[in-house]
Design a protein around this motif. Structure first.
Motif, PDB file in Angstrom:
ATOM      1  N   TYR A   1      -2.550   1.567   6.590  1.00  0.00           N
ATOM      2  CA  TYR A   1      -3.772   1.132   5.924  1.00  0.00           C
ATOM      3  C   TYR A   1      -4.458   0.052   6.765  1.00  0.00           C
ATOM      4  CZ  TYR A   1      -6.770  -0.250   1.988  1.00  0.00           C
ATOM      5  OH  TYR A   1      -7.842  -0.522   1.172  1.00  0.00           O
ATOM      6  N   GLY A   2      -3.683  -0.906   7.231  1.00  0.00           N
ATOM      7  CA  GLY A   2      -4.237  -1.969   8.062  1.00  0.00           C
ATOM      8  C   GLY A   2      -4.848  -1.457   9.351  1.00  0.00           C
TER       9      GLY A   2
ATOM     10  N   ILE B   1       0.764   1.861  14.918  1.00  0.00           N
ATOM     11  CA  ILE B   1       1.294   0.771  14.091  1.00  0.00           C
ATOM     12  C   ILE B   1       2.610   0.219  14.599  1.00  0.00           C
ATOM     13  CG2 ILE B   1       0.110   1.599  12.038  1.00  0.00           C
ATOM     14  CD1 ILE B   1       2.862   2.635  11.045  1.00  0.00           C
TER      15      ILE B   1
ATOM     16  N   ILE C   1     -12.132  -5.686   4.140  1.00  0.00           N
ATOM     17  CA  ILE C   1     -11.018  -4.917   4.702  1.00  0.00           C
ATOM     18  C   ILE C   1     -10.812  -5.246   6.170  1.00  0.00           C
ATOM     19  CG2 ILE C   1     -11.294  -3.032   3.052  1.00  0.00           C
ATOM     20  CD1 ILE C   1     -12.429  -1.345   5.434  1.00  0.00           C
ATOM     21  N   TYR C   2     -11.769  -5.972   6.756  1.00  0.00           N
ATOM     22  CA  TYR C   2     -11.700  -6.268   8.190  1.00  0.00           C
ATOM     23  C   TYR C   2     -12.141  -7.683   8.441  1.00  0.00           C
ATOM     24  CZ  TYR C   2     -12.882  -5.956  13.178  1.00  0.00           C
ATOM     25  OH  TYR C   2     -12.974  -6.164  14.534  1.00  0.00           O
TER      26      TYR C   2
ATOM     27  N   ASP D   1       7.235  -0.800   4.898  1.00  0.00           N
ATOM     28  CA  ASP D   1       5.884  -1.267   5.219  1.00  0.00           C
ATOM     29  C   ASP D   1       5.037  -0.238   5.969  1.00  0.00           C
ATOM     30  OD1 ASP D   1       7.293  -1.398   7.607  1.00  0.00           O
ATOM     31  OD2 ASP D   1       6.411  -3.298   8.213  1.00  0.00           O
TER      32      ASP D   1
ATOM     33  N   CYS E   1      -8.157   0.119   8.537  1.00  0.00           N
ATOM     34  CA  CYS E   1      -9.162  -0.916   8.265  1.00  0.00           C
ATOM     35  C   CYS E   1      -9.670  -1.527   9.566  1.00  0.00           C
ATOM     36  CB  CYS E   1      -8.577  -2.008   7.383  1.00  0.00           C
ATOM     37  SG  CYS E   1      -8.261  -1.518   5.676  1.00  0.00           S
ATOM     38  N   MET E   2      -8.746  -1.873  10.449  1.00  0.00           N
ATOM     39  CA  MET E   2      -9.139  -2.465  11.719  1.00  0.00           C
ATOM     40  C   MET E   2      -9.991  -1.492  12.528  1.00  0.00           C
ATOM     41  SD  MET E   2      -7.019  -4.214  14.917  1.00  0.00           S
ATOM     42  CE  MET E   2      -5.529  -4.008  14.052  1.00  0.00           C
TER      43      MET E   2
ATOM     44  N   LYS F   1       0.838  -1.204   0.000  1.00  0.00           N
ATOM     45  CA  LYS F   1       0.000   0.000   0.000  1.00  0.00           C
ATOM     46  C   LYS F   1       0.874   1.256   0.000  1.00  0.00           C
ATOM     47  CE  LYS F   1      -3.882  -2.196   0.260  1.00  0.00           C
ATOM     48  NZ  LYS F   1      -4.658  -2.391  -0.936  1.00  0.00           N
TER      49      LYS F   1
ATOM     50  N   ASP G   1       1.499   0.198   4.448  1.00  0.00           N
ATOM     51  CA  ASP G   1       0.741  -1.042   4.635  1.00  0.00           C
ATOM     52  C   ASP G   1       0.180  -1.097   6.050  1.00  0.00           C
ATOM     53  OD1 ASP G   1       0.829  -2.433   2.205  1.00  0.00           O
ATOM     54  OD2 ASP G   1       2.718  -3.403   2.671  1.00  0.00           O
ATOM     55  N   ARG G   2       1.019  -0.763   7.001  1.00  0.00           N
ATOM     56  CA  ARG G   2       0.612  -0.824   8.401  1.00  0.00           C
ATOM     57  C   ARG G   2      -0.409   0.260   8.741  1.00  0.00           C
ATOM     58  NH1 ARG G   2       6.015  -1.647  11.756  1.00  0.00           N
ATOM     59  NH2 ARG G   2       4.582  -2.412  13.329  1.00  0.00           N
TER      60      ARG G   2
ATOM     61  N   TYR H   1      -3.856   4.849   1.378  1.00  0.00           N
ATOM     62  CA  TYR H   1      -4.324   5.155   2.735  1.00  0.00           C
ATOM     63  C   TYR H   1      -5.351   6.292   2.716  1.00  0.00           C
ATOM     64  CZ  TYR H   1      -4.235   6.945   7.515  1.00  0.00           C
ATOM     65  OH  TYR H   1      -4.601   7.401   8.755  1.00  0.00           O
TER      66      TYR H   1
END
Length: 84
Positions: free
Chosen positions: A57-58, A35, A83-84, A51, A61-62, A2, A54-55, A7
């Motif tokens: 974005y994650g 993160i 996404i979750y 990363d 999502c969470m 990502k 990516d982190r 993001y």
């Protein structure tokens, strides 16, 4: 992997869903502390790390998934993908 653009695009989607549902889903306060647990021990994840986005974005999502659940909603249904 990502990118920063991914993001912010996710956040834009979440804000659009917020307008239609009235549920709070996008959190502009997600940052490196969300993160990287080592921040508390003096470490740091930086935007230049491979990363990082990516982190981020994650984490977004969470967070959106948890907030949607709290509102009795399914973020995956609302956004149209898992996404979750």
């Amino acid at each position: 992997m990502k990118t920063e653009a991914d993001y912010w695009a996710l956040n834009k989607e979440l804000m659009t869903i917020e307008k239609t549902t009235g549920a709070y889903l996008a959190d502009p306060n997600i940052d490196h502390e969300n993160i990287d647990a080592t921040v508390k021990c003096g470490g740091e994840t930086l935007p230049t790390d491979p990363d990082f986005w990516d982190r981020m974005y994650g984490a977004a999502c969470m967070n959106a998934g948890i907030l949607a659940e709290d509102a009795g909603l399914d973020i995956n249904e609302l956004i149209g993908r898992d996404i979750y």
